[in-house]
Design a protein around this motif. Structure first.
Motif, PDB file in Angstrom:
ATOM      1  N   ALA A 280       0.887  -0.880   0.566  1.00  0.00           N
ATOM      2  CA  ALA A 280      -0.396   0.114   0.119  1.00  0.00           C
ATOM      3  C   ALA A 280       0.828   0.994  -0.164  1.00  0.00           C
ATOM      4  CB  ALA A 280      -1.118   0.081   1.053  1.00  0.00           C
ATOM      5  N   SER A 281       2.166   1.361  -0.450  1.00  0.00           N
ATOM      6  CA  SER A 281       3.074   2.396   0.241  1.00  0.00           C
ATOM      7  C   SER A 281       3.166   2.927  -1.291  1.00  0.00           C
ATOM      8  CB  SER A 281       4.225   1.741   1.125  1.00  0.00           C
ATOM      9  OG  SER A 281       5.046   3.380   0.974  1.00  0.00           O
ATOM     10  N   PRO A 282       3.490   3.633  -1.644  1.00  0.00           N
ATOM     11  CA  PRO A 282       3.615   3.909  -3.467  1.00  0.00           C
ATOM     12  C   PRO A 282       5.330   4.715  -2.639  1.00  0.00           C
ATOM     13  CG  PRO A 282       1.430   5.590  -2.079  1.00  0.00           C
ATOM     14  CD  PRO A 282       1.923   5.092  -0.802  1.00  0.00           C
ATOM     15  N   LEU A 283       5.776   4.446  -2.218  1.00  0.00           N
ATOM     16  CA  LEU A 283       6.938   4.578  -1.955  1.00  0.00           C
ATOM     17  C   LEU A 283       7.734   3.147  -2.441  1.00  0.00           C
ATOM     18  CD1 LEU A 283       9.841   5.907  -1.646  1.00  0.00           C
ATOM     19  CD2 LEU A 283       9.726   5.958   0.570  1.00  0.00           C
ATOM     20  N   ALA A 284       6.671   2.236  -2.077  1.00  0.00           N
ATOM     21  CA  ALA A 284       7.912   1.290  -2.308  1.00  0.00           C
ATOM     22  C   ALA A 284       7.120   0.072  -3.671  1.00  0.00           C
ATOM     23  CB  ALA A 284       7.413   0.116  -1.471  1.00  0.00           C
ATOM     24  N   ARG A 285       6.464   0.972  -4.667  1.00  0.00           N
ATOM     25  CA  ARG A 285       6.125   0.968  -6.111  1.00  0.00           C
ATOM     26  C   ARG A 285       5.958   1.202  -7.133  1.00  0.00           C
ATOM     27  NH1 ARG A 285       1.162  -3.359  -4.529  1.00  0.00           N
ATOM     28  NH2 ARG A 285       1.697  -3.734  -6.165  1.00  0.00           N
ATOM     29  N   ILE A 286       7.022   1.862  -6.604  1.00  0.00           N
ATOM     30  CA  ILE A 286       8.060   2.859  -8.288  1.00  0.00           C
ATOM     31  C   ILE A 286       8.647   1.953  -9.217  1.00  0.00           C
ATOM     32  CG2 ILE A 286      10.019   4.312  -8.298  1.00  0.00           C
ATOM     33  CD1 ILE A 286       9.333   6.114  -5.961  1.00  0.00           C
ATOM     34  N   HIS A 287       7.963   2.145  -9.712  1.00  0.00           N
ATOM     35  CA  HIS A 287       8.168   1.256 -11.781  1.00  0.00           C
ATOM     36  C   HIS A 287       9.038   2.267 -12.706  1.00  0.00           C
ATOM     37  CE1 HIS A 287       4.670   1.620 -13.678  1.00  0.00           C
ATOM     38  NE2 HIS A 287       4.223   0.945 -11.627  1.00  0.00           N
ATOM     39  N   GLN A 288       9.580   1.495 -13.506  1.00  0.00           N
ATOM     40  CA  GLN A 288       9.832   2.981 -14.788  1.00  0.00           C
ATOM     41  C   GLN A 288       8.702   3.132 -15.649  1.00  0.00           C
ATOM     42  OE1 GLN A 288      12.886   0.981 -16.987  1.00  0.00           O
ATOM     43  NE2 GLN A 288      11.262  -0.477 -17.457  1.00  0.00           N
ATOM     44  N   ASP A 289       7.372   2.258 -15.760  1.00  0.00           N
ATOM     45  CA  ASP A 289       6.363   2.630 -16.354  1.00  0.00           C
ATOM     46  C   ASP A 289       5.504   3.441 -15.982  1.00  0.00           C
ATOM     47  OD1 ASP A 289       8.063   0.942 -19.413  1.00  0.00           O
ATOM     48  OD2 ASP A 289       7.108  -0.707 -17.328  1.00  0.00           O
ATOM     49  N   ALA A 290       5.684   4.221 -14.515  1.00  0.00           N
ATOM     50  CA  ALA A 290       5.060   5.028 -14.364  1.00  0.00           C
ATOM     51  C   ALA A 290       4.127   6.188 -14.582  1.00  0.00           C
ATOM     52  CB  ALA A 290       5.420   5.804 -12.492  1.00  0.00           C
ATOM     53  N   PRO A 291       2.950   5.883 -15.365  1.00  0.00           N
ATOM     54  CA  PRO A 291       2.797   7.460 -15.448  1.00  0.00           C
ATOM     55  C   PRO A 291       3.003   8.789 -15.017  1.00  0.00           C
ATOM     56  CG  PRO A 291       1.151   6.861 -14.000  1.00  0.00           C
ATOM     57  CD  PRO A 291       2.224   5.788 -13.660  1.00  0.00           C
ATOM     58  N   PRO A 292       3.179  10.199 -16.531  1.00  0.00           N
ATOM     59  CA  PRO A 292       3.664  11.027 -15.316  1.00  0.00           C
ATOM     60  C   PRO A 292       2.906  11.454 -14.444  1.00  0.00           C
ATOM     61  CG  PRO A 292       3.041  11.150 -17.564  1.00  0.00           C
ATOM     62  CD  PRO A 292       2.851   9.836 -17.383  1.00  0.00           C
ATOM     63  N   PHE A 293       3.944  12.044 -13.493  1.00  0.00           N
ATOM     64  CA  PHE A 293       3.039  12.553 -11.702  1.00  0.00           C
ATOM     65  C   PHE A 293       3.408  13.942 -11.580  1.00  0.00           C
ATOM     66  CE2 PHE A 293       3.156   8.474  -9.872  1.00  0.00           C
ATOM     67  CZ  PHE A 293       2.497   8.343  -9.171  1.00  0.00           C
ATOM     68  N   PHE A 294       2.926  15.003 -11.429  1.00  0.00           N
ATOM     69  CA  PHE A 294       2.936  16.015 -10.469  1.00  0.00           C
ATOM     70  C   PHE A 294       2.597  16.209  -9.301  1.00  0.00           C
ATOM     71  CE2 PHE A 294       2.010  20.688  -9.647  1.00  0.00           C
ATOM     72  CZ  PHE A 294       2.162  20.713 -10.405  1.00  0.00           C
ATOM     73  N   LEU A 295       3.684  16.198  -8.525  1.00  0.00           N
ATOM     74  CA  LEU A 295       3.575  16.511  -6.955  1.00  0.00           C
ATOM     75  C   LEU A 295       3.591  18.103  -6.277  1.00  0.00           C
ATOM     76  CD1 LEU A 295       6.352  13.544  -6.233  1.00  0.00           C
ATOM     77  CD2 LEU A 295       3.804  13.654  -6.759  1.00  0.00           C
ATOM     78  N   ILE A 296       2.664  18.333  -5.494  1.00  0.00           N
ATOM     79  CA  ILE A 296       2.963  19.564  -4.938  1.00  0.00           C
ATOM     80  C   ILE A 296       2.878  19.783  -3.315  1.00  0.00           C
ATOM     81  CG2 ILE A 296       0.368  20.549  -5.676  1.00  0.00           C
ATOM     82  CD1 ILE A 296       1.440  22.684  -6.151  1.00  0.00           C
ATOM     83  N   HIS A 297       3.802  19.854  -2.960  1.00  0.00           N
ATOM     84  CA  HIS A 297       3.611  19.863  -1.173  1.00  0.00           C
ATOM     85  C   HIS A 297       3.885  21.981  -0.732  1.00  0.00           C
ATOM     86  CE1 HIS A 297       3.115  16.426   1.739  1.00  0.00           C
ATOM     87  NE2 HIS A 297       3.520  17.434   2.464  1.00  0.00           N
ATOM     88  N   GLY A 298       3.238  21.804   0.492  1.00  0.00           N
ATOM     89  CA  GLY A 298       3.168  22.567   0.939  1.00  0.00           C
ATOM     90  C   GLY A 298       4.457  22.865   1.755  1.00  0.00           C
ATOM     91  N   GLU A 299       5.654  24.156   2.015  1.00  0.00           N
ATOM     92  CA  GLU A 299       6.595  23.985   2.724  1.00  0.00           C
ATOM     93  C   GLU A 299       7.074  24.100   3.768  1.00  0.00           C
ATOM     94  OE1 GLU A 299      10.889  27.140   3.166  1.00  0.00           O
ATOM     95  OE2 GLU A 299       9.088  27.964   3.277  1.00  0.00           O
ATOM     96  N   GLN A 300       5.532  24.248   4.825  1.00  0.00           N
ATOM     97  CA  GLN A 300       5.447  24.162   6.417  1.00  0.00           C
ATOM     98  C   GLN A 300       4.544  23.115   6.678  1.00  0.00           C
ATOM     99  OE1 GLN A 300       5.769  28.127   7.599  1.00  0.00           O
ATOM    100  NE2 GLN A 300       7.121  28.696   6.985  1.00  0.00           N
ATOM    101  N   ASP A 301       4.130  22.418   5.851  1.00  0.00           N
ATOM    102  CA  ASP A 301       2.853  21.161   6.517  1.00  0.00           C
ATOM    103  C   ASP A 301       3.532  20.302   7.629  1.00  0.00           C
ATOM    104  OD1 ASP A 301       1.015  19.330   6.770  1.00  0.00           O
ATOM    105  OD2 ASP A 301       1.127  19.412   4.029  1.00  0.00           O
ATOM    106  N   THR A 302       2.473  20.679   8.163  1.00  0.00           N
ATOM    107  CA  THR A 302       3.071  19.986   9.911  1.00  0.00           C
ATOM    108  C   THR A 302       2.257  18.386  10.180  1.00  0.00           C
ATOM    109  OG1 THR A 302       1.140  21.077  10.933  1.00  0.00           O
ATOM    110  CG2 THR A 302       3.893  21.990  10.963  1.00  0.00           C
ATOM    111  N   ILE A 303       1.935  18.184   8.680  1.00  0.00           N
ATOM    112  CA  ILE A 303       0.687  16.693   8.995  1.00  0.00           C
ATOM    113  C   ILE A 303       1.593  16.098   8.730  1.00  0.00           C
ATOM    114  CG2 ILE A 303      -1.791  15.663   8.927  1.00  0.00           C
ATOM    115  CD1 ILE A 303      -1.782  17.948  10.953  1.00  0.00           C
ATOM    116  N   ILE A 304       1.668  15.874   7.074  1.00  0.00           N
ATOM    117  CA  ILE A 304       2.560  15.355   6.682  1.00  0.00           C
ATOM    118  C   ILE A 304       3.731  16.218   6.081  1.00  0.00           C
ATOM    119  CG2 ILE A 304       2.913  13.755   4.681  1.00  0.00           C
ATOM    120  CD1 ILE A 304      -0.217  13.763   3.997  1.00  0.00           C
ATOM    121  N   PRO A 305       4.771  15.892   6.617  1.00  0.00           N
ATOM    122  CA  PRO A 305       6.442  16.543   6.760  1.00  0.00           C
ATOM    123  C   PRO A 305       6.686  16.856   5.542  1.00  0.00           C
ATOM    124  CG  PRO A 305       6.249  15.367   8.539  1.00  0.00           C
ATOM    125  CD  PRO A 305       5.505  14.770   7.823  1.00  0.00           C
ATOM    126  N   VAL A 306       6.801  17.527   4.538  1.00  0.00           N
ATOM    127  CA  VAL A 306       7.325  18.068   2.943  1.00  0.00           C
ATOM    128  C   VAL A 306       8.351  16.935   2.754  1.00  0.00           C
ATOM    129  CG1 VAL A 306       9.470  19.973   3.636  1.00  0.00           C
ATOM    130  CG2 VAL A 306       8.486  19.540   1.463  1.00  0.00           C
TER     131      VAL A 306
END
Length: 371
Positions: A280-306
């Motif tokens: 269930a962990s995306p970090l453990a499911r990475i592979h070369q055929d992953a679709p295009p990804f866009f990740l956006i995060h807040g610099e001061q996120d205290t719930i899920i650290p950046v």
């Protein structure tokens, strides 16, 4: 479900929520209270850091208030604006085309269709997955600035409900997301969408689900009631302050989060069923055929650290053959798109630009193949 080694008052409370949520007739109306109870009982772990972060951002905002803020070509003067969570009704009213469309047989499997009345043919499609710590999953309120922006650009947007914990255990959540993707692949043309271009986006827990769905199309463990021929692949993924690691226990905060997953979401101890958490962990499911990804995060996120988003983006970019783009918003915390209109607009514009580029590349590739 495996029981904890020692009975804890929290387990008794969670057991009671499952009991009243299973009552005939009224039970399904009580399910949201079960999720709110779980969030309240674990939320105190994050409250001090969240308050400190909010104060820091407000102080920082006053320090720079006199300077204009340039957000992807638009300039704002720093004056107070209506928070996005207060303007969602107007956005929804302008863009909602069809409400409560069923994408499955369960009463919770509903989605809304957003589009313009004069939509051009074969419009690109975005499925939005709301967040809520896997215990809330409502299509109302979240992501509306993004959806409003894309609809004005000629997109068909779908925003979904899904079954949540503690009443429904993992992997019910991701199975519902896959069911919605499969529904879009098979039916969105009835609403003017292009079945050949379906992207998925999500915030927080929804970012986790969107990323996992994008990385694991066809995984039999996540298909639920879908038939083998159902298409659950996506053409692009957008993760918005998402949780991408379901395994790390290296800090007290991480151990607390893993305990939440064990007791509320999964119903198994990580030490006894590590394969469930790894799968269930995306970090453990990475592979070369992953679709295009866009990740956006807040610099001061205290719930899920950046740092988690940075690590996931770096790991994905090192392996994937498709584009991986990362954007970090200064002074932004968790759920920034609900409380700050300038951050919400920046998110919408950057996501729209990324998805537009992916769509253009696909159209160019299709044209070249036809020639």
């Amino acid at each position: 479900m495996s029981l904890p080694r020692s009975l804890h008052p929290f387990d008794l409370v969670m057991a009671s929520t499952r009991v009243y949520s299973s009552l005939p007739v009224v039970g399904r109306h009580l399910e949201p209270f079960a999720g709110l109870t779980a969030m309240a009982m674990y939320g105190h772990h994050y409250a001090p850091a969240a308050v400190r972060g909010m104060v820091t951002r407000r102080i920082g905002g006053r320090e720079v208030a006199a300077a204009p803020v340039v957000v992807t070509g638009e300039q704002s003067t720093g004056r107070r604006r209506v928070p996005p969570y207060l303007s969602f009704r107007a956005q929804r009213q302008r863009c909602l085309y069809r409400s409560s469309v069923r994408y499955g047989d369960h009463p919770a499997q509903l989605l809304d269709v957003w589009r313009l009345p004069d939509l051009p043919p074969d419009a690109p499609v975005l499925l939005f997955v709301p967040g809520g710590a896997w215990v809330q999953g409502s299509r109302v309120l979240q992501g509306h600035t993004l959806l409003h922006h894309l609809v004005k650009q000629g997109w068909v947007c779908l925003t979904m409900d899904y079954r949540v914990s503690p009443v429904n255990r993992w992997p019910r959540h991701i199975a519902d997301v896959n069911a919605a993707i499969a529904w879009a692949r098979a039916n969105v043309d009835k609403f003017g969408g292009d079945r050949n271009f379906v992207a998925v986006a999500g915030c927080s827990a929804g970012g986790h689900l969107a990323a996992l769905a994008g990385l694991t199309p066809g995984d039999p463990a996540f298909r639920g009631e879908l038939t083998e021929d159902a298409d659950t692949s996506v053409d692009a993924v957008v993760g918005i302050y998402g949780r991408y690691d379901w395994q790390d226990r290296s800090t007290p905060t991480r151990r607390n989060f893993q305990s939440f997953l064990e007791r509320v979401v999964v119903g198994h101890r990580q030490s006894r069923r590590p394969e469930l958490f790894e799968a269930a962990s995306p970090l453990a499911r990475i592979h070369q055929d992953a679709p295009p990804f866009f990740l956006i995060h807040g610099e001061q996120d205290t719930i899920i650290p950046v740092g988690e988003a940075r690590a996931f983006g770096d790991a994905l970019a090192a392996v994937s053959r498709n584009p991986v783009q990362y954007s970090e918003i200064p002074r932004a915390g968790h759920a920034f798109d609900l409380v700050d209109s300038s951050h919400a607009r920046r998110l919408a514009v950057e996501v729209g630009r990324f998805l537009g580029s992916v769509r253009d590349r696909q159209l160019q590739a299709d044209t070249a193949a036809a020639v």
